[in-house]
Design an enzyme around this catalytic site. Structure first.
Site, mmCIF file in Angstrom:
data_model
loop_
_atom_site.group_PDB
_atom_site.id
_atom_site.type_symbol
_atom_site.label_atom_id
_atom_site.label_comp_id
_atom_site.label_asym_id
_atom_site.label_seq_id
_atom_site.Cartn_x
_atom_site.Cartn_y
_atom_site.Cartn_z
ATOM 1 N N ASN A 24 0.847 -1.197 0.000
ATOM 2 C CA ASN A 24 0.000 0.000 0.000
ATOM 3 C C ASN A 24 0.885 1.251 0.000
ATOM 4 O OD1 ASN A 24 0.515 0.812 2.872
ATOM 5 N ND2 ASN A 24 -0.327 -1.236 3.198
ATOM 6 N N LYS A 66 -11.553 -3.666 18.725
ATOM 7 C CA LYS A 66 -10.141 -4.042 18.918
ATOM 8 C C LYS A 66 -9.728 -4.010 20.386
ATOM 9 C CE LYS A 66 -8.696 -2.330 14.384
ATOM 10 N NZ LYS A 66 -7.719 -3.140 13.666
#
Ligand code: FMN
Length: 397
Positions: free
Chosen positions: A208, A341
């Site tokens: 990326n 998370k």
């Protein structure tokens, strides 16, 4: 980085003086007020005019100069400085400073100076290794001077070895800790940064656009505030030359292993890395040939969520902060991630920040009275990191 800070450059008579001109420019560009004191020997290499033109300030060279004593005497100069860098710190200057000799403007000023001082020695490697220089350095460190060691490589005298003045950016980075409160002393911070790359075959990868700059800046700033910092660095993460323990990794799995290994019991974990969500289910050792294929379906497998794994560890870091780069619904998605998370805070930012020098975003954390959300206005990545570190410090574990 140095906005409104008064930095005094004490310039000694070594061959590397010319590099100080670039440093003066760099510091001014980063917001510092720079003044220069040159030894008589330094003036043999480069004229004071160079530094006067670059800083827009009179350069001080003479202890017994009536004009400069009236304008800004050696005591006032010493008091003016927030930090002093002596570079190139010649073997002669090291010897004089170690023994309290004050026979010119620079050495006399140093006897009055309360500001933190960084010495950047640069000399021929034999001079550097000589018993006297090493003894003097030892004394100077004991006396509270900071020292940035010279680098190895080709020396101006034609020899190879240790003795080169560090690059101007490395010198600037080394001044930073002198200007910051050492509030993070005794803490261990783990920061991951940069992109990961997932191999598909012998030449192709999935990656990326992340640059790793923000994570590297966070590491630099936390280290400059006294933290012991481990930077788990994805490919291309800049090396800012600061005092951090750097572990280089490539794939998401390597990033996970490295993070889990070092984050046990750390004070802070900040996950800025753009870890690939997926990897190729099968990796070919050979280059995959195109042949007549018009369409190819490949299978991807999900990588383990690193920040969630760190937040769920038995001896998890006291504070775990995630970054979420989104292209839309930044706050909504970030809030959902905060819960999912199990992290203490999340920094939501736009995917366009990834390969840019600036950043903006939102800090979102979970407090007793509910979710707290603050926006961080667009600024350069150094200022953005300072803002994040301030918020991490305010966050209750
Ligand atoms: C061409 C040349 C290059 C020099 N380069 C260095 C150097 O890189 N480092 C150093 O410690 N001394 C170097 N010296 C020696 C210093 O200039 C000398 O010790 C001088 O007295 C230092 O004065 P100062 O410490 O007041 O600046 C060099 C001398 C010459 C002639």
């Amino acid at each position: 980085m140095f906005q409104d800070k008064n930095i005094l450059l004490g310039i000694g008579g070594g061959i590397a003086v010319y590099r100080m001109a670039e440093l003066a420019r760099l510091l001014i560009k980063q917001g510092a007020n720079v003044r220069c004191v040159m030894t008589q020997s330094a003036c043999e290499f480069v004229t004071p005019l160079t530094f006067e033109a670059l800083t827009g300030e009179a350069v001080h060279t003479d202890l017994f100069d009536l004009t400069s004593e009236r304008a800004m005497g050696h005591i006032e100069l010493a008091r003016w400085a927030d930090a002093v860098l002596i570079a190139p710190a010649t073997s002669n200057l090291l010897a004089k400073l170690a023994h309290g000799i004050a026979d010119d403007l620079l050495t006399t000023m140093m006897q009055v100076c309360d500001a933190p001082v960084l010495l950047a020695p640069a000399m021929n490697s034999s001079m550097w290794e000589s018993a006297a220089t090493q003894r003097n350095l030892h004394t100077l460190k004991d006396d509270g001077f900071s020292v940035i060691d010279p680098r190895s490589g080709a020396l101006a005298c034609g020899e190879q070895g240790i003795g080169r003045l560090p690059e101007p950016q490395a010198l600037a980075d080394a001044i930073l800790p002198l200007l910051l409160p050492q509030s993070l002393q005794g803490q261990h911070w783990v920061i991951n940064a940069g992109p990961t790359i997932e191999p598909w075959d012998a030449v192709r990868v999935l990656t990326n656009r992340a640059s790793g700059t923000l994570g590297a800046r966070l590491a630099q700033y936390a280290s400059a505030m006294g933290a012991s910092v481990t930077l788990i660095a994805g490919v291309g993460t800049p090396n800012l030359g600061c005092d951090v323990q750097r572990v280089d990794v490539q794939t998401g799995d390597e990033m996970l292993q490295a993070c889990v290994q070092v984050a046990q019991g750390a004070d802070v974990f900040i996950g800025t890395a753009a870890v690939s969500d997926f990897r190729f289910s099968e990796v070919s050792e050979q280059k995959i040939k195109r042949g007549d294929t018009q369409q190819l379906n490949v299978q991807l497998a999900a990588n383990t969520d690193i920040v969630a794994s760190i937040a769920g560890m038995e001896h998890r870091p006291k504070k775990v902060i995630a970054f979420a780069a989104e292209s839309e619904k930044h706050i909504e998605y970030a809030k959902a991630k905060l819960e999912r998370k199990g992290v203490d805070a999340i920094v939501a930012n736009d995917v366009n920040n990834m390969d840019s020098d600036s950043a903006s975003g939102w800090w979102i954390d979970n407090r007793e009275n509910g979710i707290n959300e603050e926006s961080i206005e667009k600024c350069n990545k150094m200022q953005f990191s300072q803002e994040i570190i301030k918020k991490v410090m305010e966050l209750k574990p």
